[in-house]
Design an enzyme around this catalytic site. Sequence first.
Site, mmCIF file in Angstrom:
data_model
loop_
_atom_site.group_PDB
_atom_site.id
_atom_site.type_symbol
_atom_site.label_atom_id
_atom_site.label_comp_id
_atom_site.label_asym_id
_atom_site.label_seq_id
_atom_site.Cartn_x
_atom_site.Cartn_y
_atom_site.Cartn_z
ATOM 1 N N LYS A 37 19.457 26.351 18.462
ATOM 2 C CA LYS A 37 19.803 27.756 18.750
ATOM 3 C C LYS A 37 20.631 28.435 17.650
ATOM 4 O O LYS A 37 20.557 29.639 17.490
ATOM 5 C CB LYS A 37 20.533 27.849 20.087
ATOM 6 C CG LYS A 37 21.917 27.229 20.060
ATOM 7 C CD LYS A 37 22.573 27.186 21.423
ATOM 8 C CE LYS A 37 23.966 26.592 21.276
ATOM 9 N NZ LYS A 37 24.496 26.026 22.508
ATOM 10 N N ARG A 132 32.549 25.936 31.964
ATOM 11 C CA ARG A 132 31.364 26.760 31.748
ATOM 12 C C ARG A 132 30.389 26.311 32.837
ATOM 13 O O ARG A 132 30.765 26.306 34.007
ATOM 14 C CB ARG A 132 30.834 26.645 30.317
ATOM 15 C CG ARG A 132 30.015 27.882 29.914
ATOM 16 C CD ARG A 132 29.490 27.830 28.485
ATOM 17 N NE ARG A 132 28.397 26.876 28.329
ATOM 18 C CZ ARG A 132 27.766 26.640 27.188
ATOM 19 N NH1 ARG A 132 28.126 27.288 26.095
ATOM 20 N NH2 ARG A 132 26.783 25.775 27.113
#
Length: 357
Positions: A37, A132
């Site tokens: 990514k 998260r």
Amino acid sequence: MGRLPVLSVDLDLIRFNAHRVCSMAAAAGVSIWGITKGLCGEPGVALAMLEGGCSALGDSRLQNFEKMRRAGIEGPFFLIRIPMLSEVDRMVQLADGCLISSLETLEVLEGRCALERKPFRVILMFDLGDLREGFMVEDAPKVGDFCASLSWVKVEGVGTNLGCFGGVLATPANQTELLEVAKVIREASGFDVPIVSGGGTLALKLLEDGTLPSGVNNLRVGEGIILGTDSTGMRDIPYLRRDAVKLIAEVVELRRKPSVPRGEIGRDAFGNLPVFEDLGERLRAILAVGRQDTRPEGLTPLDERVRILGASSDHMICDVEDAPDVSMGCKLSFRPNYGAMLQSATSEYVVKEYLGV
Ligand SMILES: *Cc1c(COP(=O)(O)O)cnc(C)c1O
């Protein structure tokens, strides 16, 4: 050289880093997923990671899998951002598996896979304190029970994400906790759950120190392989190359100017109150690169004599007093950190150049 600024990526060095990480990991029975990514799923990067020994590819965007597939890369592909409900259908088409942290999403996914008659691999994410994504550890028995009802969706592993929100480091203690979660899921779900995925680049430290608990057998590594750094652990990874990615920009003004502005001082273009040290007149270069292209705070000049003073949207100002050979039109190179690289990779104003094959 063509258009500037350029983000220049040496694929041979990425392959080298991938190979280094994967062989160290293999010696400890750990597989490595290459996370693409940071460079927008560039197929050359994905290939370098696979050739370096990565067992699978992970990316946060389905669009990037489309790009890699078009380039002939076969994966396996894992979506590493927990999927949007609205992208489940596309995900089943484009990916082989995903990280997941919601029973609702698992249910929708099972329905879709049944309809397509297509098995799909999932890694159940657990939150071990970074806050998260992830199921809570105390919910593991409930999650495991739910998974017992899945048939097209295959529970292939458990995983955790650390470092990204809370800055929580990987430790033998949180890795051991993950192993316990794996056991609970195995017992409750009936799946073998062969993968225990302990984190990203930051967990390499445990592998190096020999303190990764045995049974943790997968890491998902992006930054380390691409940049040779570990932002969360705040370190350069000594056995990896840190020069695979460069940002190159051109000098558009070169002039001696005072080092302190003249006039009444308000805020700069981004609302900050600038402060200056009076070093007298200095030779300054303006580069045609700015916040639309990168994160200037995250750049390190490759020429140690160059110092970055500041930047606005399209201009970056450098002190080049000690680099008298810098000339109008010349190109200066910088090493980006992860944030700066990401900004450059996603900026349409930055040309991308991939070297090596
Ligand atoms: C980005 C990401 C990674 C890779 O992290 P690096 O620090 O770049 O190695 C791994 N897992 C998840 C879930 C991610 O989002």
